[in-house]
Motif scaffolding. Structure first.
Motif, PDB file in Angstrom:
ATOM      1  N   ASP A 173      55.911  31.994  14.706  1.00 28.34           N
ATOM      2  CA  ASP A 173      56.147  31.722  13.283  1.00 28.34           C
ATOM      3  C   ASP A 173      54.901  31.945  12.716  1.00 28.34           C
ATOM      4  OD1 ASP A 173      56.713  31.644  10.365  1.00 28.34           O
ATOM      5  OD2 ASP A 173      59.002  30.492  10.671  1.00 28.34           O
ATOM      6  N   ILE A 174      55.384  33.691  12.421  1.00 28.93           N
ATOM      7  CA  ILE A 174      53.327  33.493  11.247  1.00 28.93           C
ATOM      8  C   ILE A 174      53.600  33.115   9.582  1.00 28.93           C
ATOM      9  CG2 ILE A 174      52.416  34.023  12.851  1.00 28.93           C
ATOM     10  CD1 ILE A 174      51.513  36.580  11.578  1.00 28.93           C
ATOM     11  N   ASP A 175      54.673  33.171   9.204  1.00 30.18           N
ATOM     12  CA  ASP A 175      54.915  32.956   7.956  1.00 30.18           C
ATOM     13  C   ASP A 175      53.999  32.018   7.228  1.00 30.18           C
ATOM     14  OD1 ASP A 175      57.313  34.150   6.082  1.00 30.18           O
ATOM     15  OD2 ASP A 175      56.391  32.164   4.979  1.00 30.18           O
ATOM     16  N   HIS A 177      54.804  30.084   5.053  1.00 30.56           N
ATOM     17  CA  HIS A 177      55.478  28.479   4.987  1.00 30.56           C
ATOM     18  C   HIS A 177      56.452  28.037   6.096  1.00 30.56           C
ATOM     19  CE1 HIS A 177      55.970  30.802   1.761  1.00 30.56           C
ATOM     20  NE2 HIS A 177      56.284  29.295   0.591  1.00 30.56           N
ATOM     21  N   HIS A 178      56.920  26.513   6.243  1.00 27.20           N
ATOM     22  CA  HIS A 178      57.234  26.344   7.979  1.00 27.20           C
ATOM     23  C   HIS A 178      58.951  26.466   8.314  1.00 27.20           C
ATOM     24  CE1 HIS A 178      58.892  22.839  10.217  1.00 27.20           C
ATOM     25  NE2 HIS A 178      58.361  23.000  10.870  1.00 27.20           N
ATOM     26  N   GLY A 179      58.896  27.122   9.359  1.00 28.89           N
ATOM     27  CA  GLY A 179      60.091  27.584   9.462  1.00 28.89           C
ATOM     28  C   GLY A 179      60.919  26.745  10.074  1.00 28.89           C
ATOM     29  N   SER A 196      55.394  27.667  14.346  1.00 31.28           N
ATOM     30  CA  SER A 196      54.731  27.708  13.510  1.00 31.28           C
ATOM     31  C   SER A 196      53.319  27.454  12.896  1.00 31.28           C
ATOM     32  CB  SER A 196      56.121  26.850  12.779  1.00 31.28           C
ATOM     33  OG  SER A 196      55.956  27.485  11.012  1.00 31.28           O
ATOM     34  N   TYR A 197      53.115  28.854  12.688  1.00 31.96           N
ATOM     35  CA  TYR A 197      51.891  28.395  12.278  1.00 31.96           C
ATOM     36  C   TYR A 197      52.464  28.062  10.159  1.00 31.96           C
ATOM     37  CZ  TYR A 197      49.802  29.606  16.609  1.00 31.96           C
ATOM     38  OH  TYR A 197      49.520  29.304  17.840  1.00 31.96           O
ATOM     39  N   HIS A 198      51.122  27.206   9.835  1.00 32.67           N
ATOM     40  CA  HIS A 198      52.259  27.341   7.886  1.00 32.67           C
ATOM     41  C   HIS A 198      50.666  26.264   7.881  1.00 32.67           C
ATOM     42  CE1 HIS A 198      53.831  24.378  10.335  1.00 32.67           C
ATOM     43  NE2 HIS A 198      54.164  23.356   9.844  1.00 32.67           N
TER      44      HIS A 198
HETATM   45 CA    CA Z   1      54.659  29.448   9.870  1.00 35.62          CA
END
Ligand code: CA
Ligand code: TV7
Ligand code: ZN
Length: 393
Positions: A173-175, A177-179, A196-198
């Motif tokens: 997840d590179i949004d 925000h945290h997934g 997740s990256y956030h």
């Molecule tokens: Ca993310």
């Protein structure tokens, strides 16, 4: 066909439904489904449809959605209309300013979920190798709770489908925000590894979860303990730092866990110049993550989904670029002439009619001060490697 050809040796499928694009969250809400129209116009303008199977997917049924969501929650989502904001259930299911009731909400939700489920189905039946749904990726929705612009968790539904054929699925997840919704849904299984990256800033940045040590309930009876990984970041991370960190950490996770299917959420709010995000990433850096994951997927199925992204012209640029990476085409910087909304890309502020403007160089730049030291990034890397030791390969 503009020199755009089908890739050799693998199939890419593109899943969409034009009826998703016309919905409005109302007022000044940052989520604009219209960004999907812009994206599709660029994709078609460059001729990328000649390289993929294009599928107009249909809406998910309530029975489909009930594989994850609570039926009472679905009943409410289907039946409420504007004016019901005072109802007890509105409170109970956490609707509000972030997740308002809007006209056509049920259609909107069932269509974006339907496209992700359809995409997963094409992968499971081996009719596709890389399936794309830019309207999906709504990672905050919970079993019986709307959250952060998300009502139905299409990602959870798609992963459930992949799990029918794949022993291990990895979710990346590179949004910005945290997934959290996807992480929580697979909290108790070792068959899904979430990464997740956030931006993380407890209490100051939504949703406030996803710290480095937030790796799943560390209960000896829980097989999912340690199978959620998080990369909490600060403001202003730059292209090279992000790419390097992504390559090392994501690469190590894929090698170690060895999933047979990967789901990549490509939220475009991690770009510089995003209305909500706080990073400084350029389109090519964001795309480098997609390219990297694709390169790991010669013998793996890949589901590519959208997510956040609040500066529509840049969302469209990014997702068009990433579609081209999936099919292995390279696109010229000059945008196609005859696209319906060309003006949205044309002025100097809008990037001068180019596909790859320097986001940090546009007038009224929104450059965030970079708060990442090399030491901080090195510690994250080390911590992820350390956590991998608890994960079965
Ligand atoms: Ca993310
Ligand atoms: C996946 N940030 C979703 C990201 C969801 C972020 C939030 C807003 C926001 C909402 C608006 C609005 C906004 C300019 C920005 C604590 C609050 C503060 C509501 C006003 N303008 C994704 C969710 C996040 C709604 N929520 O990951 C209507 O910003 O920070 C919060 C929560 C309480 C509610 N208020 C905001 O990208 C798709 N919301 C304008 C109008
Ligand atoms: Zn986001």
């Amino acid at each position: 066909s503009n020199g755009i050809e089908r890739p050799k040796g693998y199939t890419v499928s593109f899943h969409y439904n034009p009826r998703v694009e016309d919905h409005h969250f109302g007022g000044k809400h940052p989520m604009k489904p219209w960004r999907l129209t812009l994206t599709k116009q660029l994709v078609l303008g460059y001729g990328l449809q000649f390289a993929m199977d294009m599928w107009q997917s249909s809406a998910s049924t309530k029975v489909d959605l009930a594989r994850f969501h609570d039926v009472g929650y679905l009943d409410f989502l289907q039946r409420v209309t504007r004016g019901d904001e005072k109802s007890e259930l509105f409170q109970k299911f956490q609707f509000g300013d972030d997740c308002p009731i809007f006209e056509g909400m049920w259609e909107y939700c069932t269509l974006y979920a339907g496209a992700s489920v359809h995409a997963a189905e094409k992968l499971v039946t081996d009719q596709s190798d890389i399936a794309i749904n830019w309207s999906g990726g709504l990672h905050h929705a919970k079993k019986m709770q709307a959250s952060g612009f998300c009502y139905i968790n299409d990602i959870v539904l798609a992963i459930q489908d992949l799990l029918t054929q794949h022993p291990r699925v990895m979710y990346i997840d590179i949004d910005v925000h945290h997934g959290d919704g996807v992480e929580q849904a697979f909290w108790s299984t070792d068959r899904v590894l979430t990464l997740s990256y956030h931006k993380f800033d407890y209490q100051n940045f939504f949703p406030g979860t996803g710290a480095l040590d937030d790796t799943g309930p560390a209960d000896i009876a829980n097989p999912g303990a340690h199978y959620s990984l998080n990369v909490p970041l600060r403001d202003g991370i730059e292209d090279m730092q992000y790419i390097k960190l992504f390559h090392s950490t994501c690469g190590a996770c894929i090698n170690h866990y060895d999933p047979t299917a990967i789901v990549l959420q490509c939220g475009a709010d991690s770009l510089g110049g995003d209305r909500l995000g706080k990073f400084n990433l350029n389109i090519r850096a964001h795309g480098a993550c997609v390219e990297f994951v694709k390169r790991q997927c010669h013998n793996r199925k890949l589901l590519i989904i959208g997510g956040g992204g609040y500066t529509p012209r840049n969302v469209a640029r990014t997702w068009c670029h990433e579609t081209s990476l999936c099919v292995g085409a390279s696109l010229r910087d000059e945008l196609p002439n005859h696209i319906p909304y060309r003006r949205a890309f044309e002025t100097p502020v809008n990037g001068d009619g180019r596909l790859y403007p320097r986001l940090d160089n546009l007038p009224s730049p929104k450059h965030h001060v970079n708060e990442h030291t090399e030491e901080y990034l090195r510690q994250i890397e080390e911590n992820i490697y350390e956590q991998l030791r608890y994960i079965k390969g």
